[in-house]
Design a protein around this motif. Structure first.
Motif, PDB file in Angstrom:
ATOM      1  N   MET A  46       7.589  14.810  -7.258  1.00 58.54           N
ATOM      2  CA  MET A  46       7.991  14.740  -5.858  1.00 58.54           C
ATOM      3  C   MET A  46       9.323  14.015  -5.668  1.00 58.54           C
ATOM      4  O   MET A  46       9.898  14.052  -4.605  1.00 58.54           O
ATOM      5  CB  MET A  46       6.903  14.019  -5.044  1.00 58.54           C
ATOM      6  CG  MET A  46       5.525  14.609  -5.193  1.00 58.54           C
ATOM      7  SD  MET A  46       5.405  16.296  -4.685  1.00 58.54           S
ATOM      8  CE  MET A  46       5.338  16.097  -2.942  1.00 58.54           C
ATOM      9  N   ASN A  49      10.130   8.462  -7.921  1.00 61.42           N
ATOM     10  CA  ASN A  49       9.033   7.851  -8.678  1.00 61.42           C
ATOM     11  C   ASN A  49       7.651   8.217  -8.149  1.00 61.42           C
ATOM     12  O   ASN A  49       6.707   7.450  -8.302  1.00 61.42           O
ATOM     13  CB  ASN A  49       9.180   6.328  -8.726  1.00 61.42           C
ATOM     14  CG  ASN A  49      10.506   5.919  -9.300  1.00 61.42           C
ATOM     15  OD1 ASN A  49      10.982   6.539 -10.241  1.00 61.42           O
ATOM     16  ND2 ASN A  49      11.114   4.912  -8.731  1.00 61.42           N
ATOM     17  N   HIS A  50       7.519   9.355  -7.509  1.00 67.75           N
ATOM     18  CA  HIS A  50       6.233   9.819  -7.011  1.00 67.75           C
ATOM     19  C   HIS A  50       5.879  11.152  -7.663  1.00 67.75           C
ATOM     20  O   HIS A  50       6.748  12.002  -7.856  1.00 67.75           O
ATOM     21  CB  HIS A  50       6.261   9.986  -5.488  1.00 67.75           C
ATOM     22  CG  HIS A  50       6.302   8.683  -4.773  1.00 67.75           C
ATOM     23  ND1 HIS A  50       7.471   7.988  -4.571  1.00 67.75           N
ATOM     24  CD2 HIS A  50       5.320   7.941  -4.228  1.00 67.75           C
ATOM     25  CE1 HIS A  50       7.205   6.872  -3.917  1.00 67.75           C
ATOM     26  NE2 HIS A  50       5.899   6.813  -3.703  1.00 67.75           N
ATOM     27  N   ARG A  52       2.568  14.157  -7.736  1.00 66.84           N
ATOM     28  CA  ARG A  52       1.266  14.638  -7.259  1.00 66.84           C
ATOM     29  C   ARG A  52       0.405  14.819  -8.511  1.00 66.84           C
ATOM     30  O   ARG A  52       0.802  15.493  -9.452  1.00 66.84           O
ATOM     31  CB  ARG A  52       1.436  15.956  -6.517  1.00 66.84           C
ATOM     32  CG  ARG A  52       0.168  16.640  -6.100  1.00 66.84           C
ATOM     33  CD  ARG A  52      -0.575  15.978  -5.000  1.00 66.84           C
ATOM     34  NE  ARG A  52       0.217  15.786  -3.799  1.00 66.84           N
ATOM     35  CZ  ARG A  52      -0.192  15.059  -2.762  1.00 66.84           C
ATOM     36  NH1 ARG A  52      -1.363  14.476  -2.785  1.00 66.84           N
ATOM     37  NH2 ARG A  52       0.569  14.910  -1.719  1.00 66.84           N
ATOM     38  N   ARG A  61      -4.081  13.366  -5.612  1.00 70.55           N
ATOM     39  CA  ARG A  61      -3.495  12.147  -5.050  1.00 70.55           C
ATOM     40  C   ARG A  61      -1.987  12.113  -5.272  1.00 70.55           C
ATOM     41  O   ARG A  61      -1.468  12.737  -6.188  1.00 70.55           O
ATOM     42  CB  ARG A  61      -4.109  10.912  -5.714  1.00 70.55           C
ATOM     43  CG  ARG A  61      -5.561  10.693  -5.409  1.00 70.55           C
ATOM     44  CD  ARG A  61      -6.048   9.391  -6.034  1.00 70.55           C
ATOM     45  NE  ARG A  61      -7.362   9.020  -5.571  1.00 70.55           N
ATOM     46  CZ  ARG A  61      -8.495   9.357  -6.179  1.00 70.55           C
ATOM     47  NH1 ARG A  61      -8.460  10.059  -7.292  1.00 70.55           N
ATOM     48  NH2 ARG A  61      -9.657   8.975  -5.684  1.00 70.55           N
ATOM     49  N   MET A  62      -1.315  11.319  -4.439  1.00 71.43           N
ATOM     50  CA  MET A  62       0.106  11.047  -4.613  1.00 71.43           C
ATOM     51  C   MET A  62       0.209   9.805  -5.496  1.00 71.43           C
ATOM     52  O   MET A  62      -0.264   8.724  -5.117  1.00 71.43           O
ATOM     53  CB  MET A  62       0.761  10.786  -3.260  1.00 71.43           C
ATOM     54  CG  MET A  62       2.226  10.419  -3.363  1.00 71.43           C
ATOM     55  SD  MET A  62       3.235  11.722  -4.054  1.00 71.43           S
ATOM     56  CE  MET A  62       3.125  12.910  -2.753  1.00 71.43           C
ATOM     57  N   GLY A  63       0.777   9.961  -6.682  1.00 66.59           N
ATOM     58  CA  GLY A  63       0.864   8.859  -7.629  1.00 66.59           C
ATOM     59  C   GLY A  63       2.232   8.207  -7.616  1.00 66.59           C
ATOM     60  O   GLY A  63       3.249   8.882  -7.490  1.00 66.59           O
ATOM     61  N   ARG A  64       2.234   6.912  -7.751  1.00 69.69           N
ATOM     62  CA  ARG A  64       3.471   6.135  -7.825  1.00 69.69           C
ATOM     63  C   ARG A  64       3.594   5.604  -9.243  1.00 69.69           C
ATOM     64  O   ARG A  64       2.668   4.976  -9.751  1.00 69.69           O
ATOM     65  CB  ARG A  64       3.413   4.984  -6.822  1.00 69.69           C
ATOM     66  CG  ARG A  64       4.678   4.146  -6.808  1.00 69.69           C
ATOM     67  CD  ARG A  64       4.526   3.017  -5.845  1.00 69.69           C
ATOM     68  NE  ARG A  64       3.478   2.121  -6.348  1.00 69.69           N
ATOM     69  CZ  ARG A  64       3.244   0.920  -5.845  1.00 69.69           C
ATOM     70  NH1 ARG A  64       3.918   0.486  -4.828  1.00 69.69           N
ATOM     71  NH2 ARG A  64       2.294   0.165  -6.363  1.00 69.69           N
ATOM     72  N   LYS A  70       8.097   3.131 -15.612  1.00 66.54           N
ATOM     73  CA  LYS A  70       9.313   3.789 -15.132  1.00 66.54           C
ATOM     74  C   LYS A  70      10.503   3.512 -16.045  1.00 66.54           C
ATOM     75  O   LYS A  70      11.316   4.393 -16.302  1.00 66.54           O
ATOM     76  CB  LYS A  70       9.598   3.302 -13.706  1.00 66.54           C
ATOM     77  CG  LYS A  70      10.772   3.954 -13.046  1.00 66.54           C
ATOM     78  CD  LYS A  70      10.843   3.612 -11.589  1.00 66.54           C
ATOM     79  CE  LYS A  70      11.070   2.151 -11.355  1.00 66.54           C
ATOM     80  NZ  LYS A  70      11.322   1.815  -9.962  1.00 66.54           N
ATOM     81  N   LYS A  92      -3.835   7.958  -2.455  1.00 68.20           N
ATOM     82  CA  LYS A  92      -2.692   7.453  -3.206  1.00 68.20           C
ATOM     83  C   LYS A  92      -3.186   6.668  -4.414  1.00 68.20           C
ATOM     84  O   LYS A  92      -4.314   6.180  -4.432  1.00 68.20           O
ATOM     85  CB  LYS A  92      -1.812   6.576  -2.322  1.00 68.20           C
ATOM     86  CG  LYS A  92      -1.162   7.352  -1.209  1.00 68.20           C
ATOM     87  CD  LYS A  92      -0.158   6.530  -0.477  1.00 68.20           C
ATOM     88  CE  LYS A  92       0.479   7.382   0.609  1.00 68.20           C
ATOM     89  NZ  LYS A  92       1.485   6.619   1.342  1.00 68.20           N
ATOM     90  N   ASP A  94      -1.703   4.487  -8.366  1.00 62.64           N
ATOM     91  CA  ASP A  94      -0.662   3.995  -9.256  1.00 62.64           C
ATOM     92  C   ASP A  94      -0.877   4.622 -10.630  1.00 62.64           C
ATOM     93  O   ASP A  94      -2.006   4.681 -11.121  1.00 62.64           O
ATOM     94  CB  ASP A  94      -0.730   2.471  -9.395  1.00 62.64           C
ATOM     95  CG  ASP A  94      -0.271   1.758  -8.139  1.00 62.64           C
ATOM     96  OD1 ASP A  94       0.612   2.287  -7.452  1.00 62.64           O
ATOM     97  OD2 ASP A  94      -0.803   0.672  -7.858  1.00 62.64           O
TER      98      ASP A  94
END
Length: 113
Positions: A46, A49-50, A52, A61-64, A70, A92, A94
């Motif tokens: 996305m 740093n995001h 799906r 979920r939307m992952g960070r 990173k 959401k 991590d």
């Protein structure tokens, strides 16, 4: 432990160690259930740093990507990762760990995923 060879000179694990069947020894980190960790597959990048991710419990979920990962690893679509869902927003999470290809193969062979 079968296949675990220590180096005589330094005392650390031999990266070229082989199992009795000839396959390389593979160390794999598993999700910690007490920390609410679970497997997921990276689906869509996305940006910023995001990612799906499709989790093992069936929720998308939307992952960070955490800062620790990173800076060290690239996560691509199709990678198997370990995630921790947020307690406040269930959609959401991590991303805390990424598996390499041999590790993912080992997880499939031993029916973890």
């Amino acid at each position: 432990m079968a296949g675990y060879h220590k180096r005589v000179d330094t005392g650390e694990a031999d990266p070229n160690a082989l199992n009795p069947d000839g396959t390389p020894v593979c160390r794999v980190r598993l999700p910690k259930k007490w920390n609410n960790e679970q497997f997921a597959r990276a689906e869509t990048m996305m940006g910023a740093n995001h990612i799906r991710v499709q989790c093992i419990d069936g929720v998308s979920r939307m992952g960070r990507i955490k800062g620790k990962i990173k800076k060290r690893q690239w996560i691509r679509e199709g990678d198997t990762v370990i995630i921790v869902p947020w307690s406040i927003q269930d959609d959401k999470c991590d991303i805390i760990y990424r598996y390499l290809k041999p590790q993912t193969d080992w997880l499939r062979k031993n029916r973890y995923i």
